[in-house]
Structures are given as structure tokens and as C-alpha cells.
Write a protein that holds these residues in place. Structure first.
Motif, mmCIF file in Angstrom:
data_model
loop_
_atom_site.group_PDB
_atom_site.id
_atom_site.type_symbol
_atom_site.label_atom_id
_atom_site.label_comp_id
_atom_site.label_asym_id
_atom_site.label_seq_id
_atom_site.Cartn_x
_atom_site.Cartn_y
_atom_site.Cartn_z
ATOM 1 N N LEU A 112 -6.181 29.025 23.092
ATOM 2 C CA LEU A 112 -7.484 29.658 23.304
ATOM 3 C C LEU A 112 -7.336 31.026 23.971
ATOM 4 N N ARG A 115 -6.428 33.528 21.342
ATOM 5 C CA ARG A 115 -7.540 33.930 20.473
ATOM 6 C C ARG A 115 -8.388 35.007 21.139
ATOM 7 N N GLU A 154 -6.408 21.472 15.251
ATOM 8 C CA GLU A 154 -7.098 22.717 14.906
ATOM 9 C C GLU A 154 -8.609 22.494 14.897
ATOM 10 N N GLU A 155 -9.025 21.371 14.315
ATOM 11 C CA GLU A 155 -10.467 21.055 14.245
ATOM 12 C C GLU A 155 -11.055 20.891 15.638
ATOM 13 N N SER A 158 -11.193 24.277 17.391
ATOM 14 C CA SER A 158 -12.154 25.239 16.837
ATOM 15 C C SER A 158 -13.538 25.038 17.462
ATOM 16 N N HIS A 159 -13.814 23.818 17.962
ATOM 17 C CA HIS A 159 -15.090 23.559 18.649
ATOM 18 C C HIS A 159 -15.051 24.098 20.079
ATOM 19 N N ASN A 160 -13.866 24.475 20.524
ATOM 20 C CA ASN A 160 -13.663 24.867 21.919
ATOM 21 C C ASN A 160 -13.726 26.387 22.089
ATOM 22 N N LEU A 161 -14.211 27.095 21.069
ATOM 23 C CA LEU A 161 -14.154 28.562 21.143
ATOM 24 C C LEU A 161 -15.318 29.217 21.867
#
Length: 162
Positions: A112, A115, A154-155, A158-161
Motif C-alpha cells: 500500500l 501504491r 490482490e483482491e 484492492s479494497h484497502n486503497l
């Protein structure tokens, strides 16, 4: 005593299956080694049979612990503070604990963080190692392929962004 076919976790390397026991001569002394076959990169690691207790070899986690790993991945990342060098060593120490939840937290934080702003090359190597350790153990714990495990991670991330 470990048997051929046992699935174990070697801290800082990941999970593997005992593929065999070999005797090798080292400095004129015969030694017995477990040959650990890793699921990623077709790597083999040799572990002296007389040193198993000292290196923290342990069993692969249960499905209940997989739920804990998911909770860690879903958790908010910890704020990165201090120099990259200080963070690197704190993360490394955390990974050396051999606890999969610590490894999952390091992977989550670094993924994270990367990113938001690119992480250093040292932290990138640590992230790659954390992912390797995590994926290799989850492959055995969940009975899935490395690709399926990576997709699952990854899934979740991706909710943790937010």
C-alpha cells in the motif's frame, strides 16, 4: 522427527515440503539434511537435521489462521515513519519472528505504501520476500496454486486503497 512429505515453514524462506533426507560430507564430517522443496521458483533448501529446533521450523498454519491473515490484510496499513533504513530494519525484524500475521502486515504495509509513493529498492526486495513467504505458506494452508493465492491477496488489498 520430520518425515518426507511433511509441510513445514522455514522462517525468512517460506513454506515447503520435505522432499527427502540427504547425507552430505562437510569438512570431513557426515551430516544429515532435510531437503525442503519450495513451491515457488522450484527452489530447494537444505536444513541440517540437528538444527531444526534452533531455526524455528514450524507446521503450516490452519484454515482458522488463514482467516487471521485475511483480517491483517484487510486492516488499515500502519503509517510509515522514520527513515527508509529504520523502517526496513523494523520490517525485517518483524518478518524474522516467523509469525505469518507479522509477514502479512509487512507485505500489506509495503504494497500500500508503494501504491502511494514508490518504495526504495531495499524495501522492494523485502516486499518480494514477504510475498514469497506469505504465498508459499498459503498455497499449502488453502490447497491453492500460487496464482490463486496472489489473486486472493490482490483482491483483499484492492479494497484497502481508500
Amino acid at each position: 522427527m520430520l518425515q518426507v512429505g511433511d509441510k513445514v515453514v522455514y522462517p525468512m524462506h517460506g513454506a515447503g515440503v520435505i522432499a527427502g533426507i540427504e547425507n552430505c560430507e562437510v569438512l570431513g564430517e557426515g551430516k544429515s539434511y532435510y531437503v525442503l522443496q519450495m513451491p515457488l521458483g522450484n527452489m530447494k533448501v537444505m536444513i541440517p537435521t540437528d538444527n531444526v529446533d534452533n531455526i524455528g521450523l514450524r507446521d503450516v498454519i490452519s484454515m482458522a489462521k488463514v482467516d487471521e491473515v485475511r483480517d491483517v490484510l484487510e486492516d488499515k496499513p500502519e503509517r510509515a515513519s522514520g527513515s527508509w533504513n529504520k523502517r526496513f530494519h523494523a520490517n525485517l525484524d518483524r518478518m524474522k519472528s516467523g509469525d505469518i500475521c507479522d509477514v502479512a502486515a509487512v507485505a500489506r504495509n509495503l504494497i500500500l505504501q508503494d501504491r502511494q509513493r514508490k518504495i526504495s529498492s531495499g524495501e522492494r526486495r523485502l516486499l518480494d520476500l514477504a510475498k514469497q513467504i506469505l504465498v508459499s505458506e498459503l498455497v499449502y494452508a488453502c490447497g491453492k496454486t500460487p496464482e490463486e493465492v496472489e489473486g486472493w491477496m490482490e483482491e483483499i488489498l484492492s479494497h484497502n486503497l481508500h
